[in-house]
Design a protein around this motif. Sequence first.
Motif, PDB file in Angstrom:
ATOM      1  N   LEU A   1      39.088 -29.588  15.209  1.00  0.00           N
ATOM      2  CA  LEU A   1      38.174 -31.284  15.667  1.00  0.00           C
ATOM      3  C   LEU A   1      36.923 -31.264  15.125  1.00  0.00           C
ATOM      4  CD1 LEU A   1      40.137 -31.790  19.057  1.00  0.00           C
ATOM      5  CD2 LEU A   1      40.485 -33.001  16.703  1.00  0.00           C
ATOM      6  N   LEU A   2      36.357 -30.223  15.240  1.00  0.00           N
ATOM      7  CA  LEU A   2      34.715 -30.368  15.120  1.00  0.00           C
ATOM      8  C   LEU A   2      34.524 -30.375  13.669  1.00  0.00           C
ATOM      9  CD1 LEU A   2      33.013 -28.011  17.786  1.00  0.00           C
ATOM     10  CD2 LEU A   2      32.524 -30.394  17.484  1.00  0.00           C
ATOM     11  N   VAL A   3      35.448 -29.655  12.772  1.00  0.00           N
ATOM     12  CA  VAL A   3      35.175 -29.387  11.368  1.00  0.00           C
ATOM     13  C   VAL A   3      35.660 -30.848  10.891  1.00  0.00           C
ATOM     14  CG1 VAL A   3      36.082 -28.479   9.291  1.00  0.00           C
ATOM     15  CG2 VAL A   3      35.443 -26.886  11.345  1.00  0.00           C
ATOM     16  N   ALA A   4      36.932 -31.341  11.272  1.00  0.00           N
ATOM     17  CA  ALA A   4      37.239 -32.402  10.842  1.00  0.00           C
ATOM     18  C   ALA A   4      36.508 -33.652  11.204  1.00  0.00           C
ATOM     19  CB  ALA A   4      38.562 -32.990  11.287  1.00  0.00           C
ATOM     20  N   SER A   5      35.669 -33.639  12.236  1.00  0.00           N
ATOM     21  CA  SER A   5      34.578 -34.744  12.636  1.00  0.00           C
ATOM     22  C   SER A   5      33.378 -34.412  11.737  1.00  0.00           C
ATOM     23  CB  SER A   5      34.389 -34.530  14.097  1.00  0.00           C
ATOM     24  OG  SER A   5      33.527 -33.386  14.283  1.00  0.00           O
ATOM     25  N   MET A   6      33.114 -33.350  11.222  1.00  0.00           N
ATOM     26  CA  MET A   6      32.012 -33.236  10.398  1.00  0.00           C
ATOM     27  C   MET A   6      32.224 -33.866   9.086  1.00  0.00           C
ATOM     28  SD  MET A   6      29.972 -29.726  11.364  1.00  0.00           S
ATOM     29  CE  MET A   6      31.581 -28.700  11.183  1.00  0.00           C
ATOM     30  N   VAL A   7      33.663 -33.515   8.627  1.00  0.00           N
ATOM     31  CA  VAL A   7      34.156 -33.984   7.372  1.00  0.00           C
ATOM     32  C   VAL A   7      34.084 -35.563   7.400  1.00  0.00           C
ATOM     33  CG1 VAL A   7      36.070 -34.437   5.778  1.00  0.00           C
ATOM     34  CG2 VAL A   7      35.663 -32.090   6.779  1.00  0.00           C
ATOM     35  N   VAL A   8      34.434 -36.138   8.402  1.00  0.00           N
ATOM     36  CA  VAL A   8      34.536 -37.769   8.379  1.00  0.00           C
ATOM     37  C   VAL A   8      32.854 -38.380   8.489  1.00  0.00           C
ATOM     38  CG1 VAL A   8      34.933 -39.726  10.110  1.00  0.00           C
ATOM     39  CG2 VAL A   8      36.743 -37.753   9.531  1.00  0.00           C
ATOM     40  N   LEU A   9      32.204 -37.615   9.260  1.00  0.00           N
ATOM     41  CA  LEU A   9      30.779 -37.948   9.057  1.00  0.00           C
ATOM     42  C   LEU A   9      30.101 -37.863   7.874  1.00  0.00           C
ATOM     43  CD1 LEU A   9      29.336 -36.398  12.448  1.00  0.00           C
ATOM     44  CD2 LEU A   9      29.785 -38.922  12.093  1.00  0.00           C
ATOM     45  N   GLU A  10      30.314 -36.688   6.852  1.00  0.00           N
ATOM     46  CA  GLU A  10      29.822 -36.714   5.957  1.00  0.00           C
ATOM     47  C   GLU A  10      30.647 -37.802   4.928  1.00  0.00           C
ATOM     48  OE1 GLU A  10      27.224 -34.585   3.300  1.00  0.00           O
ATOM     49  OE2 GLU A  10      27.402 -34.615   5.302  1.00  0.00           O
ATOM     50  N   ILE A  11      31.853 -38.177   4.827  1.00  0.00           N
ATOM     51  CA  ILE A  11      32.395 -39.115   4.238  1.00  0.00           C
ATOM     52  C   ILE A  11      31.723 -40.561   4.378  1.00  0.00           C
ATOM     53  CG2 ILE A  11      34.400 -40.638   3.631  1.00  0.00           C
ATOM     54  CD1 ILE A  11      36.037 -38.137   4.329  1.00  0.00           C
ATOM     55  N   THR A  12      31.299 -40.627   5.547  1.00  0.00           N
ATOM     56  CA  THR A  12      30.474 -42.018   5.909  1.00  0.00           C
ATOM     57  C   THR A  12      29.055 -42.029   5.414  1.00  0.00           C
ATOM     58  OG1 THR A  12      31.602 -42.373   7.957  1.00  0.00           O
ATOM     59  CG2 THR A  12      29.681 -43.532   7.739  1.00  0.00           C
ATOM     60  N   ALA A  13      28.409 -40.654   5.681  1.00  0.00           N
ATOM     61  CA  ALA A  13      27.009 -40.538   5.276  1.00  0.00           C
ATOM     62  C   ALA A  13      27.097 -40.727   3.608  1.00  0.00           C
ATOM     63  CB  ALA A  13      26.641 -39.094   5.606  1.00  0.00           C
ATOM     64  N   GLN A  14      27.872 -40.194   2.851  1.00  0.00           N
ATOM     65  CA  GLN A  14      27.891 -40.363   1.415  1.00  0.00           C
ATOM     66  C   GLN A  14      28.237 -41.735   0.894  1.00  0.00           C
ATOM     67  OE1 GLN A  14      29.269 -36.924  -0.926  1.00  0.00           O
ATOM     68  NE2 GLN A  14      28.985 -35.307   0.720  1.00  0.00           N
ATOM     69  N   LYS A  15      28.831 -42.432   2.004  1.00  0.00           N
ATOM     70  CA  LYS A  15      29.147 -43.926   1.626  1.00  0.00           C
ATOM     71  C   LYS A  15      30.414 -43.616   0.626  1.00  0.00           C
ATOM     72  CE  LYS A  15      24.811 -46.092   2.394  1.00  0.00           C
ATOM     73  NZ  LYS A  15      23.486 -46.864   2.131  1.00  0.00           N
ATOM     74  N   LEU A  16      31.302 -42.880   0.786  1.00  0.00           N
ATOM     75  CA  LEU A  16      32.509 -42.649   0.046  1.00  0.00           C
ATOM     76  C   LEU A  16      33.299 -43.733   0.173  1.00  0.00           C
ATOM     77  CD1 LEU A  16      33.096 -38.778   0.144  1.00  0.00           C
ATOM     78  CD2 LEU A  16      31.846 -40.082  -1.490  1.00  0.00           C
ATOM     79  N   VAL A  17      34.230 -44.161  -0.646  1.00  0.00           N
ATOM     80  CA  VAL A  17      35.335 -45.271  -0.567  1.00  0.00           C
ATOM     81  C   VAL A  17      36.090 -44.963   0.613  1.00  0.00           C
ATOM     82  CG1 VAL A  17      37.103 -46.402  -1.626  1.00  0.00           C
ATOM     83  CG2 VAL A  17      35.359 -45.792  -2.909  1.00  0.00           C
ATOM     84  N   LEU A  18      36.420 -43.841   0.983  1.00  0.00           N
ATOM     85  CA  LEU A  18      37.402 -43.372   2.118  1.00  0.00           C
ATOM     86  C   LEU A  18      36.747 -43.912   3.574  1.00  0.00           C
ATOM     87  CD1 LEU A  18      38.888 -40.061   1.681  1.00  0.00           C
ATOM     88  CD2 LEU A  18      40.170 -41.916   2.098  1.00  0.00           C
ATOM     89  N   SER A  19      35.359 -44.083   3.545  1.00  0.00           N
ATOM     90  CA  SER A  19      34.857 -44.523   4.688  1.00  0.00           C
ATOM     91  C   SER A  19      35.359 -45.650   5.460  1.00  0.00           C
ATOM     92  CB  SER A  19      33.171 -44.579   4.657  1.00  0.00           C
ATOM     93  OG  SER A  19      33.012 -45.561   3.571  1.00  0.00           O
ATOM     94  N   LYS A  20      35.902 -46.651   4.515  1.00  0.00           N
ATOM     95  CA  LYS A  20      36.426 -47.918   5.185  1.00  0.00           C
ATOM     96  C   LYS A  20      37.755 -47.664   5.975  1.00  0.00           C
ATOM     97  CE  LYS A  20      38.804 -49.298   0.973  1.00  0.00           C
ATOM     98  NZ  LYS A  20      39.071 -50.412   0.015  1.00  0.00           N
ATOM     99  N   TYR A  21      38.286 -46.402   5.680  1.00  0.00           N
ATOM    100  CA  TYR A  21      39.455 -46.393   6.532  1.00  0.00           C
ATOM    101  C   TYR A  21      39.189 -45.441   7.869  1.00  0.00           C
ATOM    102  CZ  TYR A  21      41.571 -47.477   1.948  1.00  0.00           C
ATOM    103  OH  TYR A  21      41.951 -48.106   0.772  1.00  0.00           O
ATOM    104  N   ILE A  22      38.018 -45.116   8.086  1.00  0.00           N
ATOM    105  CA  ILE A  22      37.894 -44.285   9.352  1.00  0.00           C
ATOM    106  C   ILE A  22      37.936 -45.068  10.543  1.00  0.00           C
ATOM    107  CG2 ILE A  22      36.093 -42.894  10.373  1.00  0.00           C
ATOM    108  CD1 ILE A  22      35.100 -41.975   7.332  1.00  0.00           C
ATOM    109  N   LYS A  23      38.651 -44.726  11.540  1.00  0.00           N
ATOM    110  CA  LYS A  23      38.566 -45.243  12.784  1.00  0.00           C
ATOM    111  C   LYS A  23      37.221 -45.586  13.373  1.00  0.00           C
ATOM    112  CE  LYS A  23      43.378 -43.800  13.983  1.00  0.00           C
ATOM    113  NZ  LYS A  23      44.161 -43.117  15.147  1.00  0.00           N
ATOM    114  N   LEU A  24      36.875 -46.697  13.896  1.00  0.00           N
ATOM    115  CA  LEU A  24      35.543 -46.763  14.665  1.00  0.00           C
ATOM    116  C   LEU A  24      35.713 -46.278  16.022  1.00  0.00           C
ATOM    117  CD1 LEU A  24      34.671 -50.360  13.196  1.00  0.00           C
ATOM    118  CD2 LEU A  24      34.075 -48.141  12.228  1.00  0.00           C
TER     119      LEU A  24
END
Length: 245
Positions: free
Chosen positions: A222-245
């Motif tokens: 869970l910690l690794v996956a959360s870091m992946v998601v945070l990095e997706i958001t930080a890099q402003k990748l297209v995938l960031s729009k699908y992340i749960k708030l």
Amino acid sequence: MNFKFLILLFLIMPFCSAQEVTIYCIGDSTMADKENPEENPEYGWAQVLPDFFDETIKIDNRAANGRSSKSFISEGRWDSVLQTLTTGDFVFIQFGHNDQKFKDSTRYTNPHTTYRHNLIRFVIDTREKGATPILFSSIVRRNFNEYGSLIDTHGEYPLAVRMVAKEMEVPLIDLQYLTEVMEISQGVEGSKDLHLHFNPGQNTYYPKGKKDDTHLSKKGALLVASMVVLEITAQKLVLSKYIKL
């Protein structure tokens, strides 16, 4: 209601519905789904990714225990992904742990030749399908020395990933760095909880005990996956729009 309007509505409805996007995950056991998740304390970090994305994202985790970039291709696993990979999809690519197995010719790759070219192949094939590749360096092993310093075990493989990402202009999530920070922040003892450390009789799934500093517990995954998601958001990748708030 006007009959012609109903016909028009029927025709355009399929185009108005949200299109499902698939994230294919290819890699090794640190990423893979584990059997008996209700009982098994081991988790791959991609196994818990569905917790972080909304319902328009499908996670298709093809990562498998023991696979290297070489064996993933030679066993036909990559061809299987390509059969269904389509425009708008994503491919998460993380190898390295088993590419190091120099005593196994079916898995070993030189980081600067075969490994590098396998990564390039994944990237090119993905783009030819209209999908987006994202490269990941390997998660670190919990390998503290007697002085409490975390010692790298992956050699040149993460460097090869970074070089391919730069050369091919592919988004890179540097899990080697992120998980190194994670392990160090938890400390020599606390980091055991991120992995599989059980004394005999402590866990029913491993009645004889377990000491594994490579694979992840659910907490670690869970910690690794959360870091992946945070990095997706930080890099402003297209995938960031699908992340749960």
